[in-house]
Design a protein around this motif. Sequence first.
Motif, short mmCIF file in Angstrom:
data_model
loop_
_atom_site.label_atom_id
_atom_site.label_comp_id
_atom_site.label_asym_id
_atom_site.label_seq_id
_atom_site.Cartn_x
_atom_site.Cartn_y
_atom_site.Cartn_z
N UNK A 193 0.86 -1.18 0.00
CA UNK A 193 0.00 0.00 0.00
C UNK A 193 0.90 1.23 0.00
N UNK A 194 0.96 1.85 -1.16
CA UNK A 194 1.98 2.85 -1.46
C UNK A 194 1.47 4.28 -1.24
N UNK A 195 2.37 5.19 -0.87
CA UNK A 195 2.07 6.63 -0.79
C UNK A 195 1.58 7.14 -2.14
N UNK A 196 0.90 8.29 -2.16
CA UNK A 196 0.60 8.93 -3.45
C UNK A 196 1.91 9.15 -4.22
N UNK A 197 1.89 8.83 -5.49
CA UNK A 197 3.11 8.85 -6.30
C UNK A 197 2.79 9.51 -7.64
N UNK A 198 3.67 10.40 -8.10
CA UNK A 198 3.39 11.12 -9.36
C UNK A 198 3.62 10.23 -10.57
N UNK A 199 2.54 9.59 -11.02
CA UNK A 199 2.58 8.72 -12.20
C UNK A 199 1.34 9.05 -13.03
N UNK A 200 1.20 8.40 -14.18
CA UNK A 200 0.01 8.66 -15.00
C UNK A 200 -1.26 8.30 -14.24
N UNK A 201 -1.28 7.10 -13.61
CA UNK A 201 -2.47 6.68 -12.87
C UNK A 201 -2.70 7.62 -11.67
N UNK A 202 -1.63 7.92 -10.93
CA UNK A 202 -1.75 8.76 -9.73
C UNK A 202 -2.28 10.15 -10.07
N UNK A 203 -1.69 10.77 -11.08
CA UNK A 203 -2.05 12.15 -11.40
C UNK A 203 -3.45 12.26 -12.00
N UNK A 204 -4.03 11.11 -12.38
CA UNK A 204 -5.40 11.11 -12.90
C UNK A 204 -6.44 11.36 -11.81
N UNK A 205 -6.03 11.23 -10.54
CA UNK A 205 -6.97 11.42 -9.42
C UNK A 205 -7.18 12.93 -9.22
N UNK A 206 -8.45 13.31 -9.06
CA UNK A 206 -8.79 14.73 -8.88
C UNK A 206 -8.06 15.32 -7.67
#
Length: 271
Positions: A193-206
């Motif tokens: 269970x990972x911290x928020x991470x700047x990736x394509x999937x991550x950055x898609x979250x509002x």
Amino acid sequence: MTHNLLKGKRGIITGALDSNSIAWKVAQKAHAEGAIFTLSNAPIALRMGEIKKLADETGSQIIPADATNVEELTALYQQSMDVLGGKIDFVLHSIGMSPNIRKNLPYDALNYDFMVKSLDVSALSLHKMLSVAKKMDAINESGSVVALSYIAAQRAYPFYNDMADAKATLESIVRSFGYHYGKAKKVRVNSVSQSPTRTTAGSGIKGFDDFYNFADSISPLGNASAEDCANYCITLFSDLTKMVTMQNLYHDGGYSTTGVSAEVMEGFKAK
Ligand code: NAI
């Protein structure tokens, strides 16, 4: 520094889309630790072509597979065993996608066809990957399967939308399949269970950036990076953790067990 932790091991790494992807870093670390592996992603993602660079860098073959498609997953295991010369020791499931998030639909007004797709891609795909592997007896004893999760599986995160339900299902599959596969073949199944991470999937979250900063200011160690996450995954693939299974393991700089931090309290000082 490398330790040859995965020397002699064969793997399958899914989900490397570009150099920000968590799976991309896992592939680089696994290569550095002596593993050989195949890279897989959905055919549509492979068309973007970025993954070719990673394949060249790590000497890996790319095998397309939609993780929701059992036939394609069967071919993925078979071809991986052929290319790598034997049964598989580790698998990374690094796959997530929500059409509801993509279309900006709020949680209380979901499109249910989209929700079924979110669950299929982000959670049931793990069950399918495990079920196909077990049927084919494609994973060696003490082999390790790691899936990536997020704390919205346990707590309400309004912006995480139906991915929260997908992650809760994913973690349940980790436990349930981990039991069956452990009993039958001693194969291990865990989620990180990972911290928020700047990736394509991550950055898609509002509101991802605000959310990222919030988590960073709560966690005593700060947010864990994709590279840190990759290091943790390597330990889980290695024999050093061979009795760890059916766990959801937080990799979040202490976020999950911190109530509040001094930094966050600053914003709430009584006037
Ligand atoms: P990413 O966007 O780089 O990776 C997601 C991958 O899923 C992509 O490579 C995409 O092509 C693949 N994918 C989507 N549909 C697929 C399908 N049908 N078949 C096969 N592959 C498919 O983003 P990231 O962040 O590296 O995501 C990897 C995992 O980490 C996901 O499970 C994500 O939910 C999880 N995670 C990410 C966090 C973040 O803040 N970025 C935090 C916690 C967990």
